[in-house]
Structure formats: structure tokens, C-alpha cells
Motif scaffolding. Sequence first.
Motif, PDB file in Angstrom:
ATOM      1  N   GLY A 237       0.815  -1.207   0.000  1.00 60.52           N
ATOM      2  CA  GLY A 237       0.000   0.000   0.000  1.00 60.52           C
ATOM      3  C   GLY A 237       0.849   1.257   0.000  1.00 60.52           C
ATOM      4  N   LEU A 238       1.943   1.252   0.769  1.00 63.08           N
ATOM      5  CA  LEU A 238       2.864   2.390   0.774  1.00 63.08           C
ATOM      6  C   LEU A 238       3.505   2.586  -0.595  1.00 63.08           C
ATOM      7  CD1 LEU A 238       4.710   2.148   4.217  1.00 63.08           C
ATOM      8  CD2 LEU A 238       3.287   4.037   3.406  1.00 63.08           C
ATOM      9  N   VAL A 239       3.881   1.492  -1.243  1.00 63.03           N
ATOM     10  CA  VAL A 239       4.466   1.590  -2.580  1.00 63.03           C
ATOM     11  C   VAL A 239       3.490   2.253  -3.542  1.00 63.03           C
ATOM     12  CG1 VAL A 239       5.312   0.276  -4.566  1.00 63.03           C
ATOM     13  CG2 VAL A 239       5.986  -0.394  -2.262  1.00 63.03           C
ATOM     14  N   VAL A 240       2.240   1.802  -3.523  1.00 64.49           N
ATOM     15  CA  VAL A 240       1.220   2.363  -4.408  1.00 64.49           C
ATOM     16  C   VAL A 240       1.012   3.854  -4.121  1.00 64.49           C
ATOM     17  CG1 VAL A 240      -1.242   2.315  -4.994  1.00 64.49           C
ATOM     18  CG2 VAL A 240       0.042   0.179  -4.808  1.00 64.49           C
ATOM     19  N   CYS A 241       0.889   4.201  -2.851  1.00 66.28           N
ATOM     20  CA  CYS A 241       0.642   5.603  -2.480  1.00 66.28           C
ATOM     21  C   CYS A 241       1.791   6.512  -2.902  1.00 66.28           C
ATOM     22  CB  CYS A 241       0.412   5.714  -0.973  1.00 66.28           C
ATOM     23  SG  CYS A 241      -1.145   4.989  -0.402  1.00 66.28           S
ATOM     24  N   VAL A 242       3.027   6.070  -2.671  1.00 66.23           N
ATOM     25  CA  VAL A 242       4.192   6.880  -3.037  1.00 66.23           C
ATOM     26  C   VAL A 242       4.258   7.085  -4.546  1.00 66.23           C
ATOM     27  CG1 VAL A 242       6.712   6.886  -3.148  1.00 66.23           C
ATOM     28  CG2 VAL A 242       5.563   6.301  -1.017  1.00 66.23           C
ATOM     29  N   LEU A 243       4.039   6.022  -5.310  1.00 70.42           N
ATOM     30  CA  LEU A 243       4.142   6.127  -6.761  1.00 70.42           C
ATOM     31  C   LEU A 243       3.004   6.947  -7.353  1.00 70.42           C
ATOM     32  CD1 LEU A 243       5.369   2.523  -7.625  1.00 70.42           C
ATOM     33  CD2 LEU A 243       6.684   4.633  -7.623  1.00 70.42           C
TER      34      LEU A 243
ATOM     35  N   GLN B 257       8.831  10.877   3.608  1.00 66.33           N
ATOM     36  CA  GLN B 257       8.103  12.127   3.408  1.00 66.33           C
ATOM     37  C   GLN B 257       6.599  11.904   3.512  1.00 66.33           C
ATOM     38  OE1 GLN B 257       9.551  13.305  -0.450  1.00 66.33           O
ATOM     39  NE2 GLN B 257      11.258  14.499   0.390  1.00 66.33           N
ATOM     40  N   LEU B 258       6.147  10.815   2.929  1.00 62.24           N
ATOM     41  CA  LEU B 258       4.717  10.504   2.987  1.00 62.24           C
ATOM     42  C   LEU B 258       4.277  10.205   4.410  1.00 62.24           C
ATOM     43  CD1 LEU B 258       2.168  10.038   1.232  1.00 62.24           C
ATOM     44  CD2 LEU B 258       2.805   7.618   1.147  1.00 62.24           C
ATOM     45  N   LEU B 259       5.088   9.433   5.147  1.00 66.31           N
ATOM     46  CA  LEU B 259       4.744   9.102   6.526  1.00 66.31           C
ATOM     47  C   LEU B 259       4.743  10.347   7.407  1.00 66.31           C
ATOM     48  CD1 LEU B 259       6.730   5.757   7.035  1.00 66.31           C
ATOM     49  CD2 LEU B 259       4.271   6.042   6.710  1.00 66.31           C
ATOM     50  N   ARG B 260       5.684  11.252   7.160  1.00 64.81           N
ATOM     51  CA  ARG B 260       5.720  12.487   7.943  1.00 64.81           C
ATOM     52  C   ARG B 260       4.471  13.340   7.712  1.00 64.81           C
ATOM     53  NH1 ARG B 260      11.509  12.554   6.904  1.00 64.81           N
ATOM     54  NH2 ARG B 260      11.190  13.859   5.064  1.00 64.81           N
ATOM     55  N   SER B 261       3.892  13.230   6.515  1.00 66.20           N
ATOM     56  CA  SER B 261       2.679  13.995   6.239  1.00 66.20           C
ATOM     57  C   SER B 261       1.431  13.351   6.837  1.00 66.20           C
ATOM     58  CB  SER B 261       2.495  14.145   4.721  1.00 66.20           C
ATOM     59  OG  SER B 261       2.214  12.882   4.118  1.00 66.20           O
ATOM     60  N   TRP B 262       1.528  12.067   7.157  1.00 66.50           N
ATOM     61  CA  TRP B 262       0.379  11.331   7.715  1.00 66.50           C
ATOM     62  C   TRP B 262       0.419  11.233   9.229  1.00 66.50           C
ATOM     63  CZ3 TRP B 262       0.206   6.412   4.077  1.00 66.50           C
ATOM     64  CH2 TRP B 262      -0.279   6.805   2.825  1.00 66.50           C
ATOM     65  N   ILE B 263       1.625  11.058   9.796  1.00 70.45           N
ATOM     66  CA  ILE B 263       1.758  10.726  11.210  1.00 70.45           C
ATOM     67  C   ILE B 263       2.209  11.961  11.984  1.00 70.45           C
ATOM     68  CG2 ILE B 263       2.939   9.239  12.877  1.00 70.45           C
ATOM     69  CD1 ILE B 263       3.245   7.172  10.660  1.00 70.45           C
ATOM     70  N   PRO B 264       1.588  12.240  13.112  1.00 69.40           N
ATOM     71  CA  PRO B 264       1.964  13.417  13.914  1.00 69.40           C
ATOM     72  C   PRO B 264       3.438  13.406  14.304  1.00 69.40           C
ATOM     73  CG  PRO B 264      -0.090  12.469  14.703  1.00 69.40           C
ATOM     74  CD  PRO B 264       0.463  11.502  13.696  1.00 69.40           C
ATOM     75  N   SER B 265       4.006  14.592  14.432  1.00 74.98           N
ATOM     76  CA  SER B 265       5.407  14.734  14.812  1.00 74.98           C
ATOM     77  C   SER B 265       5.679  14.078  16.153  1.00 74.98           C
ATOM     78  CB  SER B 265       5.772  16.223  14.884  1.00 74.98           C
ATOM     79  OG  SER B 265       7.098  16.381  15.317  1.00 74.98           O
ATOM     80  N   GLY B 266       6.775  13.338  16.227  1.00 73.62           N
ATOM     81  CA  GLY B 266       7.163  12.681  17.466  1.00 73.62           C
ATOM     82  C   GLY B 266       6.834  11.212  17.516  1.00 73.62           C
ATOM     83  N   LEU B 267       5.914  10.742  16.644  1.00 71.03           N
ATOM     84  CA  LEU B 267       5.538   9.335  16.667  1.00 71.03           C
ATOM     85  C   LEU B 267       6.416   8.490  15.764  1.00 71.03           C
ATOM     86  CD1 LEU B 267       1.619   9.533  16.695  1.00 71.03           C
ATOM     87  CD2 LEU B 267       3.199   9.253  18.618  1.00 71.03           C
TER      88      LEU B 267
ATOM     89  N   ASN C 289       8.815   6.521 -14.359  1.00 67.43           N
ATOM     90  CA  ASN C 289       9.575   5.874 -15.424  1.00 67.43           C
ATOM     91  C   ASN C 289       9.185   4.400 -15.469  1.00 67.43           C
ATOM     92  OD1 ASN C 289      10.977   4.606 -13.266  1.00 67.43           O
ATOM     93  ND2 ASN C 289      12.478   6.275 -13.232  1.00 67.43           N
ATOM     94  N   LEU C 290       9.837   3.625 -16.320  1.00 66.33           N
ATOM     95  CA  LEU C 290       9.458   2.225 -16.482  1.00 66.33           C
ATOM     96  C   LEU C 290       9.632   1.443 -15.189  1.00 66.33           C
ATOM     97  CD1 LEU C 290       8.487  -0.024 -18.346  1.00 66.33           C
ATOM     98  CD2 LEU C 290      10.872  -0.455 -18.953  1.00 66.33           C
ATOM     99  N   THR C 291      10.708   1.731 -14.452  1.00 70.19           N
ATOM    100  CA  THR C 291      10.929   1.045 -13.178  1.00 70.19           C
ATOM    101  C   THR C 291       9.777   1.303 -12.215  1.00 70.19           C
ATOM    102  OG1 THR C 291      13.332   1.190 -13.437  1.00 70.19           O
ATOM    103  CG2 THR C 291      12.490   0.801 -11.221  1.00 70.19           C
ATOM    104  N   ASP C 292       9.342   2.557 -12.131  1.00 71.25           N
ATOM    105  CA  ASP C 292       8.238   2.900 -11.236  1.00 71.25           C
ATOM    106  C   ASP C 292       6.933   2.239 -11.676  1.00 71.25           C
ATOM    107  OD1 ASP C 292       9.892   4.438  -9.686  1.00 71.25           O
ATOM    108  OD2 ASP C 292       9.409   6.315 -10.695  1.00 71.25           O
ATOM    109  N   ILE C 293       6.716   2.161 -12.981  1.00 72.40           N
ATOM    110  CA  ILE C 293       5.505   1.504 -13.497  1.00 72.40           C
ATOM    111  C   ILE C 293       5.497   0.033 -13.089  1.00 72.40           C
ATOM    112  CG2 ILE C 293       4.335   0.752 -15.601  1.00 72.40           C
ATOM    113  CD1 ILE C 293       5.204   3.382 -16.892  1.00 72.40           C
ATOM    114  N   CYS C 294       6.648  -0.623 -13.220  1.00 69.16           N
ATOM    115  CA  CYS C 294       6.741  -2.032 -12.831  1.00 69.16           C
ATOM    116  C   CYS C 294       6.559  -2.210 -11.327  1.00 69.16           C
ATOM    117  CB  CYS C 294       8.080  -2.608 -13.279  1.00 69.16           C
ATOM    118  SG  CYS C 294       8.235  -2.829 -15.060  1.00 69.16           S
ATOM    119  N   LEU C 295       7.161  -1.318 -10.534  1.00 69.31           N
ATOM    120  CA  LEU C 295       7.000  -1.380  -9.082  1.00 69.31           C
ATOM    121  C   LEU C 295       5.536  -1.200  -8.690  1.00 69.31           C
ATOM    122  CD1 LEU C 295      10.050   0.666  -7.738  1.00 69.31           C
ATOM    123  CD2 LEU C 295       9.638  -1.781  -7.440  1.00 69.31           C
ATOM    124  N   PHE C 296       4.870  -0.251  -9.335  1.00 62.11           N
ATOM    125  CA  PHE C 296       3.463   0.017  -9.061  1.00 62.11           C
ATOM    126  C   PHE C 296       2.616  -1.224  -9.341  1.00 62.11           C
ATOM    127  CE2 PHE C 296      -0.731   1.430 -10.540  1.00 62.11           C
ATOM    128  CZ  PHE C 296      -1.160   2.178  -9.444  1.00 62.11           C
TER     129      PHE C 296
END
Length: 355
Positions: free
Chosen positions: A55-61, A315-325, A69-76
Amino acid sequence: MSGIGEEYSSTHGYYDDYQLSNVIVSPCNNASTFGIVFLPTVYCLVFILSFIGNGLVVCVLVKHRKQTNLTDICLFNLALADLLFALTLPLHTHYAVIGEWVFGDFVCCVSKVSHAIGFFGSVFFIMVMTLDRYVVILHPLTGGWYRTLGAGVAITVSVWTLSLTVSLPALIFSKVTNETYGKACRYAPENNFWNTYQLFADNILGLALPLMVMAGCYSRIIPKLVTMKSAKKYRVVRLIITIMVTFFLFWTPYNIYLVLEYLKNEGVFVDTECTLDSSLKLANVLTVALAYTHCCLNPFLYAFVGQRFAKRVLQLLRSWIPSGLLPHFAYVSESSSRRSSVMSRSSEVVSTFIK
């Protein structure tokens, strides 16, 4: 759990392997209690870890889709395939615990074909990524013509179409059947040809072919990497070996089990004292658990090891999770990842693996 008198089904494989009723209900089996507790526990853990990692991979991509790029498409697509594979597990965990399928024919069919498409899709996208790395490393100047967005979309459509085609028997022959212990969701082909086809698909397309592709490509890639002037080359070599060994160790035991079970059902082995039958059912429990865990590892083998991708995840986790956790390392300055903005051609090629 009910169903102690059920005979073991000969239609066994990736479409049918998560039915605990197939594992624990034979009179010969002495591993019923272990199987009832162990496999549902593994299924739950696999589902949770796969959902989080992929799920994290999908959200980041998706968030960085403009830089795809092609690598990201395959990872997705690899992450989507693993999610499709894992999302059927809650249904079959419920089935295993309750001892009867209560979701009807449609859900039975959807769960079987989703499971099969997810498995083959994951394997095929791993092969595409391996071939792409081979071309980038061995033919960096002439092989980049296909690494466009349009080509990536075409490859994606082709791989998913192939996965669906290989999985069509699961769509056609999966149904709810009435057994002595109640209703079961089964892959039940009309003749033995489809059992043989399934064994071929599981072992050749699902194991032998990807191992041949990885062995052939990486055996050429590793010597090339070793000659490159890059501080990351040995890290990449270790990653390559880890990818191959992990795939082999996690899937080969289950495929060996499938072959032995098929041969037993065809009468090649005679089991008069239930020794073989009991051993195979215990092997089924253990090898299924090991094989299914592989979809949890793909995000770490193919995505999270990369510095750029790991930075995006943080970066994605920092935007989701409160500072300090979050752990301290999640807040470390990103300057370390920018220290070297000028890379040699060798470093650029190496970064294909760990970008």
C-alpha cells in the motif's frame, strides 16, 4: 472445525491451496490442530504486512506519478499484483476458521481468479523488471528506446492480459460445492487435463521460467557490475543474490509439494499406512505459509531498499503521522541524499537497482 470425513481433492494448486479443508480433514492427517491455528495466523500476518508494505508503494508512486519511469511503473504493478494476491486471504481465513464457505458462488469465483491473477502478475512483473535491468546494464546506449511512458503502459497491459489468460481456468471452474461438512469453495475442473495444465502453469510459468530469467540475466549483470567504478556495486550484487535466493527458497518447497501431491493422486505413490498422506498435508501447511510470505517481502526487495524511494516513503509518513511518533531517523536531514549531485555513468547504471 467440521469436515473430518472429507476426501482430499485432486484439484490442488495456487487456485486451491488456501483451503484448510483440503489440508486437515483427511482421516490420515495428524496435523489438523496445528493447521487450524497456524495457517489462519499466517494469513492474517501476510495480509496485514502486505497491505501496509505494498500500500505504501502504491501511495508513493501515485503521489509522484509525474516523475514516473518504467521502473516505477513495474513497481506500481508489482505492488498491485501482491495486493490482489493478499486481499483474498481474509475470505479464506474466515473459511478456514468457520469450516464452511458462506460467501456464495460469485465471491468464490472472484477470490480464486484474483488470487491466481495476483500470483502470476507478481511473477511476470518481476521478470519484466529483471529483463529491464539486464538491458539497462548490458546495453545502456542502445536499449533505452523502450523505456517510455507509452511502452510502459503497453507492457503493463500485456502482462495483466497474460496473467488473466493463464488464470482463466480459475474463472471457469471455480464454484461452491456441497461436501459432507457443508459448502466449499473449490477449483473443480471437469477433467484431468486442467489438473495437468494447472501443474504446468504453477511449476513452469510460476517458478522455473522466472528462475531461468533471473539466473540468465543476473549471471551477466553481476560480472558487469563488478567492473564498474561505483561504491554501491557490491551492495547491488548482494541485493541481486538476495532477490534470487529469496524467490527460490520461498516458492520452490511449495512447488515440490504440488508435484508430489499430483503424483500421489495419479497413483504413482502407494500409501497404505497414511505416512505419505500425513507428511504431504503437513508439508502443505508449512510450504503454503512460506510461499505466501514472499508477497510481503517484495516491497523491501524492489522498492524500499532504494534511497530515493525510501526518502519518498518517509516524506509521505511524515505527512500522515503526527510529529514525534516516527523514529528519529525519519527526521534526519535529507542533505545526505544530495551530497553527490554529479554521478558517473557507472553510478547511474548501478542506481537502477537502488534508486
